[in-house]
Design an enzyme around this catalytic site. Structure first.
Site, PDB file in Angstrom:
ATOM      1  N   HIS A 105       0.852  -1.194   0.000  1.00 43.80           N
ATOM      2  CA  HIS A 105       0.000   0.000   0.000  1.00 43.80           C
ATOM      3  C   HIS A 105       0.884   1.239   0.000  1.00 43.80           C
ATOM      4  O   HIS A 105       2.025   1.201   0.477  1.00 43.80           O
ATOM      5  CB  HIS A 105      -0.953   0.018   1.199  1.00 43.80           C
ATOM      6  CG  HIS A 105      -0.264  -0.148   2.519  1.00 43.80           C
ATOM      7  ND1 HIS A 105       0.142  -1.374   2.997  1.00 43.80           N
ATOM      8  CD2 HIS A 105       0.120   0.752   3.454  1.00 43.80           C
ATOM      9  CE1 HIS A 105       0.734  -1.217   4.160  1.00 43.80           C
ATOM     10  NE2 HIS A 105       0.742   0.069   4.464  1.00 43.80           N
ATOM     11  N   HIS A 107       0.915   5.285   1.176  1.00 42.72           N
ATOM     12  CA  HIS A 107       0.299   6.310   2.027  1.00 42.72           C
ATOM     13  C   HIS A 107       0.357   7.657   1.291  1.00 42.72           C
ATOM     14  O   HIS A 107       1.424   8.042   0.797  1.00 42.72           O
ATOM     15  CB  HIS A 107       1.085   6.498   3.321  1.00 42.72           C
ATOM     16  CG  HIS A 107       1.175   5.280   4.204  1.00 42.72           C
ATOM     17  ND1 HIS A 107       0.473   5.172   5.373  1.00 42.72           N
ATOM     18  CD2 HIS A 107       1.900   4.142   4.082  1.00 42.72           C
ATOM     19  CE1 HIS A 107       0.772   4.009   5.956  1.00 42.72           C
ATOM     20  NE2 HIS A 107       1.638   3.363   5.190  1.00 42.72           N
TER      21      HIS A 107
HETATM   22  P1  5GP Z   1       2.150   0.274   7.223  1.00 47.47           P
HETATM   23  O1  5GP Z   1       2.850   0.393   8.526  1.00 47.47           O
HETATM   24  O2  5GP Z   1       1.892  -1.191   6.947  1.00 47.47           O
HETATM   25  O3  5GP Z   1       2.755   0.980   6.092  1.00 47.47           O
HETATM   26  O4  5GP Z   1       0.788   1.016   7.419  1.00 47.47           O
HETATM   27  C1  5GP Z   1      -0.411   0.439   7.751  1.00 47.47           C
HETATM   28  C2  5GP Z   1      -1.391   1.586   7.873  1.00 47.47           C
HETATM   29  O5  5GP Z   1      -2.675   1.025   7.946  1.00 47.47           O
HETATM   30  C3  5GP Z   1      -1.205   2.437   9.138  1.00 47.47           C
HETATM   31  O6  5GP Z   1      -1.057   3.780   8.740  1.00 47.47           O
HETATM   32  C4  5GP Z   1      -2.458   2.188   9.949  1.00 47.47           C
HETATM   33  O7  5GP Z   1      -2.899   3.345  10.584  1.00 47.47           O
HETATM   34  C5  5GP Z   1      -3.443   1.701   8.904  1.00 47.47           C
HETATM   35  N1  5GP Z   1      -4.402   0.721   9.358  1.00 47.47           N
HETATM   36  C6  5GP Z   1      -4.168  -0.326  10.189  1.00 47.47           C
HETATM   37  N2  5GP Z   1      -5.297  -1.058  10.342  1.00 47.47           N
HETATM   38  C7  5GP Z   1      -6.257  -0.447   9.585  1.00 47.47           C
HETATM   39  C8  5GP Z   1      -7.639  -0.741   9.347  1.00 47.47           C
HETATM   40  O8  5GP Z   1      -8.208  -1.689   9.851  1.00 47.47           O
HETATM   41  N3  5GP Z   1      -8.295   0.108   8.503  1.00 47.47           N
HETATM   42  C9  5GP Z   1      -7.685   1.184   7.931  1.00 47.47           C
HETATM   43  N4  5GP Z   1      -8.451   1.942   7.130  1.00 47.47           N
HETATM   44  N5  5GP Z   1      -6.402   1.499   8.149  1.00 47.47           N
HETATM   45  C10 5GP Z   1      -5.688   0.687   8.956  1.00 47.47           C
END
Ligand code: 5GP
Length: 145
Positions: A105, A107
């Site tokens: 993903h 951001h």
């Molecule tokens: P990563 O650390 O994997 O790049 O980011 C994961 C992102 O997903 C984080 O910014 C966190 O806030 C978001 N996130 C985690 N769980 C959920 C969820 O259940 N729904 C949504 N919409 N975002 C989530």
């Protein structure tokens, strides 16, 4: 060190399958974009490719080719909708790289020169805060068409 294989029990795979809800911003054949529930700034959106991969490292280059223009289109709408001065685009790989959800993903985080970025995976936002922001982004995307 070898990374583990993709595991479709992750939270974004569940969102893509419609098993758990999200506040959707955009969807087409290639990506689903929705509001981050723990936003690092107001208007923080995640763009998730539908083609499964753990992160950038194991992604199909064709999925990345489809992802980039969609990130750009949504980023422009986020900036316009929130009246942001700039944007930070983030993408984390593996736990040591800060990744917490193991489905690729991107951001999109709107920025203002006087506003500090909030903590990554920090505080949960209330739906009543996120919904009006989501609606503004959806409206900006509609205008961009
Ligand atoms: P990563 O650390 O994997 O790049 O980011 C994961 C992102 O997903 C984080 O910014 C966190 O806030 C978001 N996130 C985690 N769980 C959920 C969820 O259940 N729904 C949504 N919409 N975002 C989530």
């Amino acid at each position: 060190m070898e990374s583990p294989p993709y595991d479709d029990s992750n939270i974004f795979a569940k969102i893509l399958r419609g098993e758990i809800p999200c506040l959707k911003v955009f969807e087409d054949d290639h990506v689903l974009a929705f509001m981050d529930v723990m936003p690092q700034a107001d208007g923080h959106v995640l763009v998730v490719p539908k083609t499964p991969s753990r992160n950038l490292l194991d992604a199909d280059p064709a999925a990345l080719s489809a992802l980039a223009p969609r990130v750009q289109k949504i980023a422009r709408a986020v900036k316009a909708a929130l009246g942001a001065e700039g944007l930070t685009i983030l993408q984390y790989n593996e736990p040591a790289g800060g990744q917490t959800v193991f489905h690729l993903h991107v951001h999109i985080v709107p920025r203002w020169s006087h506003v500090e970025l909030r903590k990554h995976s920090g505080e949960m936002a209330k739906p009543e805060t996120l919904v009006p922001i989501r609606d503004k982004i959806v409206a900006a995307l509609a205008e961009a068409k």
